[in-house]
Scaffold this active site. Structure first.
Site, PDB file in Angstrom:
ATOM      1  N   ASP A  50       0.820  -0.760   0.402  1.00  0.00           N
ATOM      2  CA  ASP A  50       0.416   0.249   0.218  1.00  0.00           C
ATOM      3  C   ASP A  50       0.965   1.372   0.081  1.00  0.00           C
ATOM      4  O   ASP A  50       1.667   1.553   1.023  1.00  0.00           O
ATOM      5  CB  ASP A  50      -0.624  -0.198   1.313  1.00  0.00           C
ATOM      6  CG  ASP A  50      -1.828   0.936   1.315  1.00  0.00           C
ATOM      7  OD1 ASP A  50      -2.598   1.371   0.583  1.00  0.00           O
ATOM      8  OD2 ASP A  50      -1.305   1.832   2.252  1.00  0.00           O
ATOM      9  N   GLU A  78       1.164  -0.039  -5.033  1.00  0.00           N
ATOM     10  CA  GLU A  78       0.094   0.537  -5.172  1.00  0.00           C
ATOM     11  C   GLU A  78       0.847   1.933  -5.547  1.00  0.00           C
ATOM     12  O   GLU A  78       0.821   2.885  -4.412  1.00  0.00           O
ATOM     13  CB  GLU A  78      -0.669   0.842  -4.689  1.00  0.00           C
ATOM     14  CG  GLU A  78      -1.877   1.581  -4.567  1.00  0.00           C
ATOM     15  CD  GLU A  78      -2.446   2.750  -3.405  1.00  0.00           C
ATOM     16  OE1 GLU A  78      -1.719   2.635  -2.150  1.00  0.00           O
ATOM     17  OE2 GLU A  78      -3.534   3.555  -3.631  1.00  0.00           O
TER      18      GLU A  78
HETATM   19  O1  7SA Z   1      -9.019  12.600  -6.698  1.00  0.00           O
HETATM   20  C1  7SA Z   1      -8.360  11.228  -7.677  1.00  0.00           C
HETATM   21  C2  7SA Z   1      -7.299  10.907  -8.546  1.00  0.00           C
HETATM   22  O2  7SA Z   1      -8.287  12.120  -9.652  1.00  0.00           O
HETATM   23  C3  7SA Z   1      -7.514  12.080 -10.867  1.00  0.00           C
HETATM   24  O3  7SA Z   1      -7.777  13.563 -12.332  1.00  0.00           O
HETATM   25  C4  7SA Z   1      -5.971  11.950  -8.235  1.00  0.00           C
HETATM   26  C5  7SA Z   1      -5.204  11.629 -10.311  1.00  0.00           C
HETATM   27  O4  7SA Z   1      -4.053  12.338  -9.634  1.00  0.00           O
HETATM   28  C6  7SA Z   1      -6.158  12.803 -10.756  1.00  0.00           C
HETATM   29  O5  7SA Z   1      -5.022  13.076 -12.244  1.00  0.00           O
HETATM   30  O6  7SA Z   1      -5.608  10.807  -7.334  1.00  0.00           O
HETATM   31  C7  7SA Z   1      -5.049  11.866  -6.004  1.00  0.00           C
HETATM   32  O7  7SA Z   1      -5.776  11.241  -5.227  1.00  0.00           O
HETATM   33  C8  7SA Z   1      -6.080  10.313  -5.209  1.00  0.00           C
HETATM   34  C9  7SA Z   1      -6.787   9.195  -4.155  1.00  0.00           C
HETATM   35  O8  7SA Z   1      -6.182  10.069  -3.272  1.00  0.00           O
HETATM   36  C10 7SA Z   1      -4.341   9.573  -4.386  1.00  0.00           C
HETATM   37  C11 7SA Z   1      -2.881  10.665  -5.616  1.00  0.00           C
HETATM   38  O9  7SA Z   1      -2.112  10.061  -4.606  1.00  0.00           O
HETATM   39  C12 7SA Z   1      -3.986  11.062  -6.017  1.00  0.00           C
HETATM   40  O10 7SA Z   1      -3.426  11.462  -7.491  1.00  0.00           O
HETATM   41  O11 7SA Z   1      -3.951   8.564  -3.879  1.00  0.00           O
HETATM   42  C13 7SA Z   1      -3.487   8.669  -2.022  1.00  0.00           C
HETATM   43  O12 7SA Z   1      -4.547   7.993  -1.511  1.00  0.00           O
HETATM   44  C14 7SA Z   1      -5.335   7.020  -2.289  1.00  0.00           C
HETATM   45  C15 7SA Z   1      -6.647   6.590  -0.939  1.00  0.00           C
HETATM   46  C16 7SA Z   1      -4.357   5.665  -1.417  1.00  0.00           C
HETATM   47  C17 7SA Z   1      -3.025   6.152  -2.281  1.00  0.00           C
HETATM   48  O13 7SA Z   1      -1.897   5.412  -2.102  1.00  0.00           O
HETATM   49  C18 7SA Z   1      -2.786   7.529  -2.002  1.00  0.00           C
HETATM   50  O14 7SA Z   1      -1.485   7.891  -3.076  1.00  0.00           O
HETATM   51  N1  7SA Z   1      -4.362   4.493  -1.034  1.00  0.00           N
HETATM   52  C19 7SA Z   1      -3.863   3.427  -1.050  1.00  0.00           C
HETATM   53  C20 7SA Z   1      -3.338   4.400   0.597  1.00  0.00           C
HETATM   54  C21 7SA Z   1      -4.394   4.469   1.757  1.00  0.00           C
HETATM   55  C22 7SA Z   1      -3.523   5.155   2.693  1.00  0.00           C
HETATM   56  O15 7SA Z   1      -2.697   3.780   4.061  1.00  0.00           O
HETATM   57  C23 7SA Z   1      -5.402   4.416   1.549  1.00  0.00           C
HETATM   58  O16 7SA Z   1      -6.816   5.089   2.381  1.00  0.00           O
HETATM   59  C24 7SA Z   1      -6.371   3.376   0.644  1.00  0.00           C
HETATM   60  O17 7SA Z   1      -7.311   1.849   0.580  1.00  0.00           O
HETATM   61  C25 7SA Z   1      -5.207   2.665  -0.023  1.00  0.00           C
HETATM   62  O18 7SA Z   1      -5.565   1.956  -0.925  1.00  0.00           O
HETATM   63  O19 7SA Z   1      -3.513  11.024  13.305  1.00  0.00           O
HETATM   64  C26 7SA Z   1      -4.103  10.816  12.460  1.00  0.00           C
HETATM   65  C27 7SA Z   1      -4.208  11.338  11.596  1.00  0.00           C
HETATM   66  C28 7SA Z   1      -3.136  11.983  10.920  1.00  0.00           C
HETATM   67  O20 7SA Z   1      -1.968  11.138  10.966  1.00  0.00           O
HETATM   68  C29 7SA Z   1      -3.875  12.308   9.631  1.00  0.00           C
HETATM   69  O21 7SA Z   1      -2.618  13.384   9.082  1.00  0.00           O
HETATM   70  C30 7SA Z   1      -4.767  13.072   9.592  1.00  0.00           C
HETATM   71  O22 7SA Z   1      -5.503  13.759   8.387  1.00  0.00           O
HETATM   72  C31 7SA Z   1      -5.552  10.920  10.901  1.00  0.00           C
HETATM   73  C32 7SA Z   1      -5.644  11.815   9.839  1.00  0.00           C
HETATM   74  N2  7SA Z   1      -6.272  10.906   8.611  1.00  0.00           N
HETATM   75  C33 7SA Z   1      -7.404  10.081   8.479  1.00  0.00           C
HETATM   76  C34 7SA Z   1      -7.507  10.585   7.137  1.00  0.00           C
HETATM   77  O23 7SA Z   1      -7.296  11.807   7.002  1.00  0.00           O
HETATM   78  C35 7SA Z   1      -9.301  10.370   6.362  1.00  0.00           C
HETATM   79  O24 7SA Z   1      -9.035  10.456   5.385  1.00  0.00           O
HETATM   80  C36 7SA Z   1      -7.036   8.187   8.564  1.00  0.00           C
HETATM   81  C37 7SA Z   1      -6.552   8.350   9.467  1.00  0.00           C
HETATM   82  O25 7SA Z   1      -7.985   8.370   8.057  1.00  0.00           O
HETATM   83  C38 7SA Z   1      -8.230   8.487   6.645  1.00  0.00           C
HETATM   84  O26 7SA Z   1      -7.502   8.217   5.662  1.00  0.00           O
HETATM   85  C39 7SA Z   1      -7.877   6.887   5.032  1.00  0.00           C
HETATM   86  C40 7SA Z   1      -8.035   7.235   3.485  1.00  0.00           C
HETATM   87  O27 7SA Z   1      -9.054   8.349   3.414  1.00  0.00           O
HETATM   88  C41 7SA Z   1      -8.914   5.677   2.702  1.00  0.00           C
HETATM   89  O28 7SA Z   1      -8.502   6.411   1.591  1.00  0.00           O
HETATM   90  C42 7SA Z   1      -6.818   5.311   4.895  1.00  0.00           C
HETATM   91  C43 7SA Z   1      -6.902   5.605   7.000  1.00  0.00           C
HETATM   92  O29 7SA Z   1      -8.470   4.803   7.410  1.00  0.00           O
HETATM   93  O30 7SA Z   1      -7.920   4.555   3.969  1.00  0.00           O
HETATM   94  C44 7SA Z   1      -7.874   4.931   2.872  1.00  0.00           C
END
Ligand code: 7SA
Ligand code: CA
Ligand code: CA
Length: 552
Positions: free
Chosen positions: A221, A247
């Site tokens: 991931d 990924e």
């Molecule tokens: O927008 C889509 C695309 O449109 C196109 O037109 C664009 C593309 O570039 C464009 O051409 O793609 C963009 O957007 C993607 C989606 O965001 C990005 C991509 O880079 C970007 O180009 O992809 C990113 O995000 C994905 C979800 C990730 C990718 O690797 C990454 O590159 N996928 C994997 C990674 C994770 C995380 O392990 C998983 O996320 C996915 O399921 C997995 O497949 O104190 C705690 C704490 C703090 O540390 C933080 O700072 C704080 O923010 C808490 C808070 N974090 C929370 C997050 O805010 C919350 O969103 C966290 C604890 O929980 C959530 O995070 C989730 C995440 O939302 C979810 O997607 C995470 C953990 O539960 O699990 C998932």
């Protein structure tokens, strides 16, 4: 019985892949010529979850996977991408986007396996059932970050010893002993994967997943968060000959202006990662073309590259738990969903072309694409299409037209095209293998082979099939696809909507006289027949859509 198992029973015919599987069709192992861990390049992967399963089937998902293992194998999958096995009790909500979640594993707090998908022992049962059905178990791994703040966890990584990103200087490159990639969100939960203690902690856990949880490989991931070389080192140490996939989802424009990748292509960026990790990589180059290009532009995915060393490391997909919708609560994440009207065409392309294809769970088992996908997998298997298969695109026609050279047959693919005669683009005698979407999805195959040259769909029915739990009605008969009269190779009839009538469509070579019988057989012990249909054999001359009936 879970809704998925019920749905699987109503799904269309079990594919001959099970027969080949039960005939132990070789699962080719080994790395690519460039040393990339693609496990022979003959894998077909099911994504074994969607974003909401921890809410739709709380603590029961491993049981569902255990019960579905025979169906997953029969549908033609050689591997399943499992959710993150480590427990994640986080929960979060983002008022601005109205999204929420947590518990899916991506914010895990230790390696304890008793999470929201089920218990440790249920995970072991599911992995055992899948491995018994010859479906490799690929665990999703998240070595970039963890839920640092969770109170009582079984991992204690004290601050201030270089174990966490924030204690590092700005990211160096491998092999500097510092976290060598992007931070996740704020980054305060990032682990320094370059630190020897963290490296060893993960190496040992990966070996544990191999030794005690039946891992046949891994999905890495958020690999933008640590060095690709780190992945190669982990794989070498813990599971060198297994399958792996990274990924790397990061647009070229997201790299700093001084980074070569800022002006590179999506293909070049993900291929570089694969070169350095020696793992295959999700084909976001193809995904980007499917999202933003026309159907003829799909040729510009990594899996369509003229160089086999590039094609063979692509792991193609249509949507996943991030990009696509998911059944249940607020529809999942759908960050980059493929247009609905392209989904069938996209699977027709990925399942008949090079690379290692992945099928998204809801497409297979929730939203009604299962019949098409099963047929496409039969065509792929029957032609011997592999990750490195040669593909040639023909631009003299509308839409996308390609010829794919499988190990045993050639395919001609025509999507949204005015091509209607395959001999215009390839030599050989071709027959139609698929014609759907009023001609918008055409696949022809040439040559013969046990996989069934020109497959036609025959409707089988068995009446008065009164069965006990654990037994099903199967069709066994004279064709290879019906097991050559061996019950172990019989095909389970899966439509029980009119029980005790059992029905199923089975793809067979055309224009053959096939003799067959209904049998009641154990699902778990392929050689245990409870009863044979009495009297003479049933007989059918195979042609598209004909029906044939037997009765106990
Ligand atoms: O927008 C889509 C695309 O449109 C196109 O037109 C664009 C593309 O570039 C464009 O051409 O793609 C963009 O957007 C993607 C989606 O965001 C990005 C991509 O880079 C970007 O180009 O992809 C990113 O995000 C994905 C979800 C990730 C990718 O690797 C990454 O590159 N996928 C994997 C990674 C994770 C995380 O392990 C998983 O996320 C996915 O399921 C997995 O497949 O104190 C705690 C704490 C703090 O540390 C933080 O700072 C704080 O923010 C808490 C808070 N974090 C929370 C997050 O805010 C919350 O969103 C966290 C604890 O929980 C959530 O995070 C989730 C995440 O939302 C979810 O997607 C995470 C953990 O539960 O699990 C998932
Ligand atoms: Ca293999
Ligand atoms: Ca990181």
């Amino acid at each position: 019985m879970s809704r998925y198992l019920r749905a699987a029973c109503l799904a269309a015919a079990v594919s001959p892949w099970l027969l080949m599987n039960s005939h132990a069709l070789a699962d080719i192992a080994g790395k690519s010529p460039a040393g990339v861990r693609y496990h022979g390049g003959d894998e077909i992967i099911l994504q074994g979850f969607h974003w909401n399963v921890v809410r739709e089937a709380p603590n029961n998902w491993y049981n569902i996977l255990r019960d579905m293992a025979p169906t997953i194998a029969a549908d033609g999958f050689s591997a399943i991408w499992m959710p993150v096995p480590w427990r994640d009790f986080s929960s979060w909500s983002d008022a601005s986007s109205g999204t929420s979640g947590g518990g899916e594993g991506y914010f895990w707090h230790d390696f304890n396996k008793n999470g929201r998908y089920g218990s440790d022992s249920q995970l072991k049962q599911a992995a055992a059932a899948l491995n018994t059905a010859q479906v490799k178990v690929l665990y999703d791994l998240v070595p970039n970050h963890m839920n640092r703040g969770y109170p009582d966890k079984e991992i204690n990584l004290p601050a201030g010893q270089g174990l966490w990103r924030n204690d590092c200087a700005d990211p160096g490159n491998y092999p500097n002993d510092c976290d060598d990639g992007d931070r996740f969100m704020g980054g305060d939960a990032d682990l320094n994967t370059g630190h020897a203690q963290n490296f060893a902690m993960f190496r040992d856990e990966f070996a544990n997943l191999r030794g005690n949880y039946g891992a046949g490989g891994f999905r890495f991931d958020f690999v933008r968060g640590y060095a690709p070389e780190r992945v190669d080192s982990w794989m070498t140490a813990a599971h060198d000959d297994a399958f792996c996939v990274g990924e790397l989802w990061k647009a070229p424009g997201e790299y700093p202006s001084w980074d070569w990748r800022n002006t590179a292509s999506w293909q070049q960026v993900i291929k570089d990662w694969s070169d350095r990790s020696k793992c295959p990589v999700f084909d976001f180059a193809l995904k980007e073309r499917m999202q933003n290009g026309g159907i003829a532009d799909w040729r510009n995915g990594l899996n369509g590259n003229p160089d086999a060393r590039w094609r063979e490391v692509a792991v193609t997909f249509v949507d996943n738990h991030d990009t696509g919708y998911s059944p249940g609560q607020n529809g999942g994440q759908h960050h980059w969903p493929l247009r609905d009207d392209l989904i069938r065409k996209a699977y027709a392309y990925t399942l008949s072309s090079p690379g290692t294809p992945v099928v998204y769970w809801p497409h297979m088992y929730d939203w009604g694409y299962g019949d098409l996908i099963r047929q496409l997998i039969q065509i792929r298997r029957g032609a011997g299409v592999r990750a490195d298969s040669a593909i040639q695109f023909h631009t003299g026609y509308s839409g996308l037209v390609a010829t794919v050279a499988g190990t045993s047959k050639t395919l001609v693919i025509a999507l949204d095209s005015n091509l209607n005669d395959p001999s215009q683009v390839a030599s050989g005698t071709f027959s139609s293998a698929l014609n759907q979407g009023n001609g918008q999805i055409r696949i022809w195959t040439s040559g013969t082979g046990t996989g069934g040259g020109n497959l036609v769909s025959v409707n089988f029915r068995c009446d008065n099939g009164v069965t006990q739990p654990g037994d099903s009605v199967y069709a066994v008969g004279s064709a290879a696809q019906l097991g050559n009269w061996s019950p172990a190779g019989a095909v389970r009839l899966t439509d029980v909507s009119a029980y005790p009538t059992w029905k199923g469509a089975i793809s067979l070579p055309a224009q053959q006289t096939v003799e067959w019988k209904c049998i009641i057989r154990s699902e778990s012990d392929p050689s245990l027949v409870k009863s044979w249909e009495p009297g003479a054999n049933n007989s059918v001359v195979t042609a598209e859509g004909v029906s044939t009936v037997g009765s106990f």
